[in-house]
Design an enzyme around this catalytic site. Structure first.
Site, PDB file in Angstrom:
ATOM      1  N   GLY A 115       0.816  -1.210   0.000  1.00  0.00           N
ATOM      2  CA  GLY A 115       0.000   0.000   0.000  1.00  0.00           C
ATOM      3  C   GLY A 115       0.844   1.252   0.000  1.00  0.00           C
ATOM      4  CG  ASN A 116      -0.389   4.684  -1.555  1.00  0.00           C
ATOM      5  OD1 ASN A 116      -1.029   5.602  -1.051  1.00  0.00           O
ATOM      6  ND2 ASN A 116      -0.883   3.923  -2.537  1.00  0.00           N
TER       7      ASN A 116
END
Ligand code: CTP
Ligand code: CA
Length: 235
Positions: free
Chosen positions: A33-34
């Site tokens: 993810g980020n």
């Protein structure tokens, strides 16, 4: 303020805004993810709705308290992966005049997703990644609706190859979106913060607007630029 109604200069405009950060699953419990909070995208949706637009917000993993700030009149579609975001954006965009891609979409995802939780084996695994579809680029090359306006976002840092605007201008020309909103990130700027500093470029990389301040203020600058481009001042 809350008691002063905004100018309804986006009345009759149908907008799709993507927000947040995609999650690409490795197994049922893990993902790549980020750090995108979704705050800027939610602010874009909220400001457009206040100015009279009909807004669909495609939200990737945006926390409930952030999502709530979109307001009751915004239609929300929640997604998790880049592919789900692509489908949701393209479906909503069939009836849209403007699509704003504020989401941080993964550039790569795991080549495969394990059906059961990966076990620790004593041998560190090597993750094989494959490129995802560039949703923004595809909106430009294969628009769900002819003639719609496409706006991209780019979080940039300066490096040995150029400063923030050099990278932004190159990206604007490469992506082909009508507008690219370049956001300087790094120490105290952008991700996870409540204020932003942006430059709005056209498809040739020319500066058409600049803005700084809260994410609502930046959203106002972006919608002003969209309104000026589309040239539909109404109400
Ligand atoms: N974007 C997208 N689909 C992707 C990757 C990015 O739609 N798979 C969109 C983002 O929503 C954003 C714009 O493209 O509006 C720019 O994203 P950015 O990550 O800055 O650009 P990239 O082309 O992925 O370049 P890089 O990550 O190498 O800087
Ligand atoms: Ca990227």
């Amino acid at each position: 303020s809350a008691v002063t109604p905004a100018v309804q200069d986006l009345a009759g405009t149908r907008a799709v805004v993507s927000a947040g950060g995609t999650r690409e699953p490795l197994d049922p419990v893990r993902f790549l993810g980020n750090r995108s909070s979704g705050r800027q995208g939610v602010a874009l949706a909220a400001v457009a709705a206040r100015r009279g637009a009909r807004v669909t917000l495609v939200a990737a993993n945006v926390a409930a308290d952030v999502l709530a700030r979109a307001g009751a009149t915004v239609d929300v579609v929640e997604v998790e992966t880049g592919e789900q975001l692509r489908e949701a954006v393209r479906t909503a965009a069939k009836d849209a005049d403007v699509v704003v891609m504020a989401a941080a979409v993964a550039d790569y995802r795991p080549a495969s997703t394990a059906p059961a939780k990966m076990k620790k084996s004593g041998q560190a695994p090597v993750l094989h990644l494959v490129e995802t579809t560039d949703v923004l680029r595809e909106l430009v090359t294969d628009p769900p609706r002819a003639g719609q306006t496409v706006v991209g976002f780019a979080a940039e840092t300066g490096d040995g190859d150029g400063d923030v605007l050099d990278h932004g201008r190159a990206k604007a020309r490469r992506k082909g979106a009508d507008l690219l909103v370049v956001n300087a990130v790094g120490a105290g700027l952008g991700f996870g913060t409540t204020t932003n500093d942006v430059t709005v470029l056209d498809r040739e990389g020319r500066t058409v607007a600049t803005g700084a301040g809260t994410k609502d203020a930046v959203a106002g600058v972006v919608w002003d630029a969209v309104r000026d481009l589309v040239g539909r001042p109404s109400a």
